[in-house]
Motif scaffolding. Structure first.
Motif, mmCIF file in Angstrom:
data_model
loop_
_atom_site.group_PDB
_atom_site.id
_atom_site.type_symbol
_atom_site.label_atom_id
_atom_site.label_comp_id
_atom_site.label_asym_id
_atom_site.label_seq_id
_atom_site.Cartn_x
_atom_site.Cartn_y
_atom_site.Cartn_z
ATOM 1 N N PRO A 182 55.693 30.562 39.552
ATOM 2 C CA PRO A 182 54.263 30.551 39.919
ATOM 3 C C PRO A 182 53.452 31.385 38.920
ATOM 4 O O PRO A 182 53.961 32.344 38.331
ATOM 5 C CB PRO A 182 54.257 31.172 41.315
ATOM 6 N N ALA A 183 52.243 31.049 38.745
ATOM 7 C CA ALA A 183 51.360 31.814 37.858
ATOM 8 C C ALA A 183 50.877 33.067 38.576
ATOM 9 O O ALA A 183 50.786 33.097 39.814
ATOM 10 C CB ALA A 183 50.175 30.953 37.423
ATOM 11 N N PRO A 184 50.594 34.138 37.838
ATOM 12 C CA PRO A 184 50.030 35.331 38.494
ATOM 13 C C PRO A 184 48.755 34.983 39.256
ATOM 14 O O PRO A 184 47.891 34.240 38.781
ATOM 15 C CB PRO A 184 49.751 36.267 37.303
ATOM 16 N N GLY A 185 48.651 35.500 40.452
ATOM 17 C CA GLY A 185 47.526 35.213 41.314
ATOM 18 C C GLY A 185 47.757 34.062 42.268
ATOM 19 O O GLY A 185 46.916 33.824 43.157
ATOM 20 N N THR A 186 48.890 33.345 42.125
ATOM 21 C CA THR A 186 49.179 32.218 43.026
ATOM 22 C C THR A 186 49.495 32.742 44.419
ATOM 23 O O THR A 186 50.247 33.709 44.591
ATOM 24 C CB THR A 186 50.373 31.394 42.496
ATOM 25 N N ARG A 187 48.947 32.071 45.422
ATOM 26 C CA ARG A 187 49.219 32.459 46.812
ATOM 27 C C ARG A 187 50.415 31.644 47.299
ATOM 28 O O ARG A 187 50.414 30.404 47.226
ATOM 29 C CB ARG A 187 47.997 32.214 47.690
ATOM 30 N N LEU A 188 51.442 32.345 47.809
ATOM 31 C CA LEU A 188 52.703 31.727 48.193
ATOM 32 C C LEU A 188 52.895 31.756 49.701
ATOM 33 O O LEU A 188 52.465 32.712 50.384
ATOM 34 C CB LEU A 188 53.893 32.443 47.531
#
Length: 803
Positions: free
Chosen positions: A568-574
């Motif tokens: 996931p890219a930084p800042g992605t909400r999981l």
């Protein structure tokens, strides 16, 4: 007046007389074998012993299918039958979880049981289910727990008392360590816990992989072919003395056909005695097999029963082989009233049919090597026949090669008197030497082929350095995520533990993708592989990935060298553990990847197979592990190599944490079983070599007795005893050295061809080859050393005395 019964026709009368003559001559030969004095009894006893050893091996091989079928049936009888998905508890259901462990290299496994009703199924070998705090143990486990050697194992079953013993119908072999533990605290099904309704799921019949089938087929041929060669050699023990006895029969009026039938009768008597000896050895050898197990399978003595058809085949083939070999060997022997002469000059050995055997074997194996090993009984039979023809071709080529070598050595003109005596003796009796050594050649060729096949079948990863970690794994269904620090601390406190690194692992998906899936039909859903998530302290994360600086609260995005792992890219909400949350009918917890997350690469080697350093690596300050609904708890341990019982203390500590906690060590089970298999194969080949060495010794002693007058003449002429002793050594060493060279070359070639069938690289196990060669060299020295006392006794001038 009734009509008279017609008598036999004239054509039937000669047939009846021929059959009666055959029976009478065979019976006379058998009578000579048991009542012909000490020499005849000794020859019959040696033949019976040699044939009996071969028959015992054949009977054991014939009993293998029944023994394996019985073991797999016992194992299938205790396998579980789970309920249909979504089925709840009932009065006939049972909760169970498997436990696989070991104790000092011995496999230890069992099940924890919790009945959900009065009619819950009972495992085979028990009359009732053990209750909470009760333990049902196999006899071997109960005996181990009661002995001083099992004192450390008792800590693995605290506060439990043995209330039942598992019967034979619930065990695969008498030495199996198996238990059933009663419980009332198992959680609901999932994470290793199963709800079942019965035991005995036979399911789909087991089908071994082509590689395993190939190894088994080659092992059978490698072990049984030299045994068949040895049986054919054993029925010819004492041939020189038998020929002189046949000359005496010719002197009193017997014709040549009669003497051959009488000789066949003597061999038949030895073969029949050998059948009885082999049956006795087989029955005596069944009990020690009860203590053997390999790959989790073993046998009870009552299961080692050969198939009736194979017993009939062995009982018929061995006597027929004895009669046929005797008649075949006498085809070039002329028995006259005044002595025995052999056809001279000897016929030149033909090469074409000797080359035809291995060529036919290669022709059978070549299609499998080109197109790959095919499935089915026809392909197995083709491989079996091809390997057999190749090994028999080795035995057929040896006499021709020995004749050619001895002829060249005789013309070379180098060497001392002992060398010339040995070469001249080999020129006069190369058939006897090659016949005795052919068994060694076949045994070594087959064993080398199997060693090459086993060595090449190991994966490259298994050849690399094994990680030194011991892995302890527990699921959240057994151990909650908030207890991970306590779990790691308890394992770290176990005696012999040097390091302990705990981590909590799970999976996550992007919130956007998870919400999209919720509004998509099941058949149209695109469910990519979720992101791996690992929560651990900085010290543990440094073991998983290349991290220079780390502090609590940091997050790393780790991929492999090929960057094939999606991140996931930084800042992605999981959405954390979306699948487990949906199963619990709860909304998954959400967590955002920090903008400060750094990229790194995972450590490529040195980790256990189940531990990965890729994905999202987070410290506890950045991600609360309890947000993962169903994580896996893993503790990596380094043990003190000087504390042999450190692994047992770890297993005991893991069992006290939870009965479902699993402990894995590098190379658990499979590598040890393969090593045992290879060592067992080398031991079997060495035993066959020693068996054939006995035949070599008997042949050497017979030749010395037949040369008694010549040896006495050499003694009278002043020949040193050391010269004759070295000549005996060379006379044994030359054929064996040639046979070993031929066997190693053919074995390596056969192994390479078999490896090409399963698309594996060629690797040579030089240690195994040297072990077999060293055993063969020991056989040479042993035969020579045991021949010397008789040689010294025969080298007396009074041996020239005649009347």
């Amino acid at each position: 007046m009734s009509a008279a019964t017609p008598g036999p026709s004239r054509a039937d009368r000669p047939r009846g007389r021929t059959a009666r003559r055959w029976c009478a001559d065979l019976a006379m030969g058998a009578r000579f074998a048991v009542t012909g004095g000490r020499a005849s009894l000794l020859r019959t006893a040696l033949t019976a012993l040699g044939v009996g050893l071969g028959v015992a091996v054949l009977l054991l091989a014939a009993a293998v299918p029944n023994a394996l079928n019985a073991a797999t049936h016992r194992q299938s009888a205790r396998s579980v039958v789970p309920v249909a998905e979504g089925t709840g508890p009932s009065d006939r259901s049972l909760l169970t979880v498997s436990s696989y462990s070991a104790y000092r290299e011995l496999p230890l496994h069992g099940r924890i049981l919790a009945a959900e009703g009065p009619h819950a199924p009972v495992p085979p070998g028990l009359s009732r289910l053990p209750g909470p705090g009760e333990l049902a143990a196999s006899p071997a486990l109960a005996e181990l727990l009661a002995s001083p050697e099992g004192a450390l194992l008792k800590d693995r079953f605290p506060h439990l008392r043995i209330t039942a013993t598992i019967g034979d119908e619930g065990l695969t072999h008498p030495g199996e360590l198996l238990f059933y533990q009663g419980s009332d605290g198992l959680p609901r099904p999932g994470n290793g816990v199963e709800r079942i309704t019965s035991f005995g799921d036979h399911g789909t019949p087991f089908r071994a992989s082509p590689l395993v089938v190939l190894i088994i087929l080659v092992c059978c041929v490698a072990v049984l072919t030299p045994v068949a060669v040895f049986i054919a050699t054993a029925v010819r023990f004492g041939g020189e003395r038998r020929d002189r006895r046949l000359a005496a029969l010719r002197l009193v009026g017997a014709d040549r056909a009669t003497t051959r039938r009488i000789a066949a009768g003597e061999a038949l008597a030895g073969a029949l005695c050998g059948l009885l000896t082999g049956a006795a050895l087989f029955l005596a050898g069944r009990a020690p097999l009860a203590g053997l197990s390999l790959f989790g399978l073993g046998v009870f003595p009552s299961d080692v029963v050969p198939a009736a058809a194979l017993v009939c085949a062995i009982a018929s083939a061995v006597p027929l082989c004895a009669v046929g070999v005797t008649l075949f060997t006498l085809r070039r022997v002329t028995v006259e009233p005044l002595g025995v002469t052999r056809t001279a000059p000897p016929l030149r050995r033909r090469l074409w049919w000797r080359v035809l055997l291995p060529a036919a074997g290669v022709a059978l194996l070549l299609p499998q090597a080109i197109g790959g090993l095919g499935p089915g009984d026809a392909a197995d039979a083709q491989v079996l026949l091809g390997v057999t023809l190749l090994l028999l071709g080795v035995a057929a080529l040896l006499p021709w090669l020995l004749d050619a070598l001895v002829a060249r050595l005789g013309r070379a003109g180098f060497g001392g008197p002992c060398w010339h005596l040995a070469v001249r003796r080999l020129q006069l009796s190369s058939t006897t030497a090659s016949r005795s050594v052919s068994g060694i050649t076949v045994a070594v060729a087959g064993a080398v082929a199997v060693q090459v096949l086993m060595t090449g079948s190991l994966d490259l990863a298994e050849r690399m350095q094994r990680p030194a970690w011991t892995e302890v794994v527990a699921h959240s269904g057994m151990v909650p995520a908030d207890r991970a620090p306590q779990m790691s601390a308890r394992l770290r406190a176990a005696p012999g533990v040097r390091e302990a690194h705990g981590l909590v692992s799970g999976y996550a998906d992007s919130v956007r993708h998870h919400r999209a899936l919720a509004h998509t039909a099941p058949e149209d859903r695109d469910d990519p592989e979720p992101y791996p998530v690992t929560v651990a302290d900085c010290g543990t994360l440094r073991r998983l990935a290349h991290i220079s600086t780390c502090s609590d609260g940091d997050v790393f995005l780790s991929t492999d060298r090929e960057a094939s792992v999606p991140l996931p890219a930084p800042g992605t909400r999981l959405a954390l553990d979306p699948v487990g949350s949906d199963n619990d009918h709860r909304a998954p917890a959400h967590w955002s990847v920090p903008r400060s997350a750094r990229h790194t690469t995972a450590v490529p080697y040195g980790l256990p197979p189940d531990v990965t350093g890729t994905g999202v690596l987070a410290t506890p300050g950045a991600l609360d592990a309890t947000l993962l609904r169903h994580p896996g708890l893993t503790v990596l341990l380094r043990l003190d190599p000087h504390a042999p019982d450190a692994i047992e203390h770890v297993r005991n500590a893991a069992a006290r944490i939870d009965v479902g906690t699993a402990v894995f060590t590098s190379g658990d089970g499979t590598e040890d079983a393969v090593a045992v298999f290879r060592h067992g194969l080398t031991a079997c080949a060495a035993a066959v070599l020693l068996l054939i060495g006995c035949g070599l010794l008997i042949t050497a002693l017979e030749q010395l007795r037949d040369r008694a007058r010549m040896l006495s003449a050499l003694e009278a002429l002043g020949t040193p005893r050391a010269v004759l002793g070295r000549s005996v050594l060379w006379q044994t060493a030359v054929p064996v050295a040639l046979g070993l060279a031929l066997a190693v070359g053919c074995g390596v070639s056969l192994g390479a061809l078999l490896l090409h069938m399963v698309d594996r690289p060629l690797r040579l196990d030089w240690w195994g080859i040297l072990t077999l060669s060293g055993t063969a060299a020991a056989v040479i020295l042993g035969v020579t050393a045991l021949s010397l006392p008789l040689l010294w006794r025969l080298m007396r001038p009074d041996g020239l005395r005649t009347e």
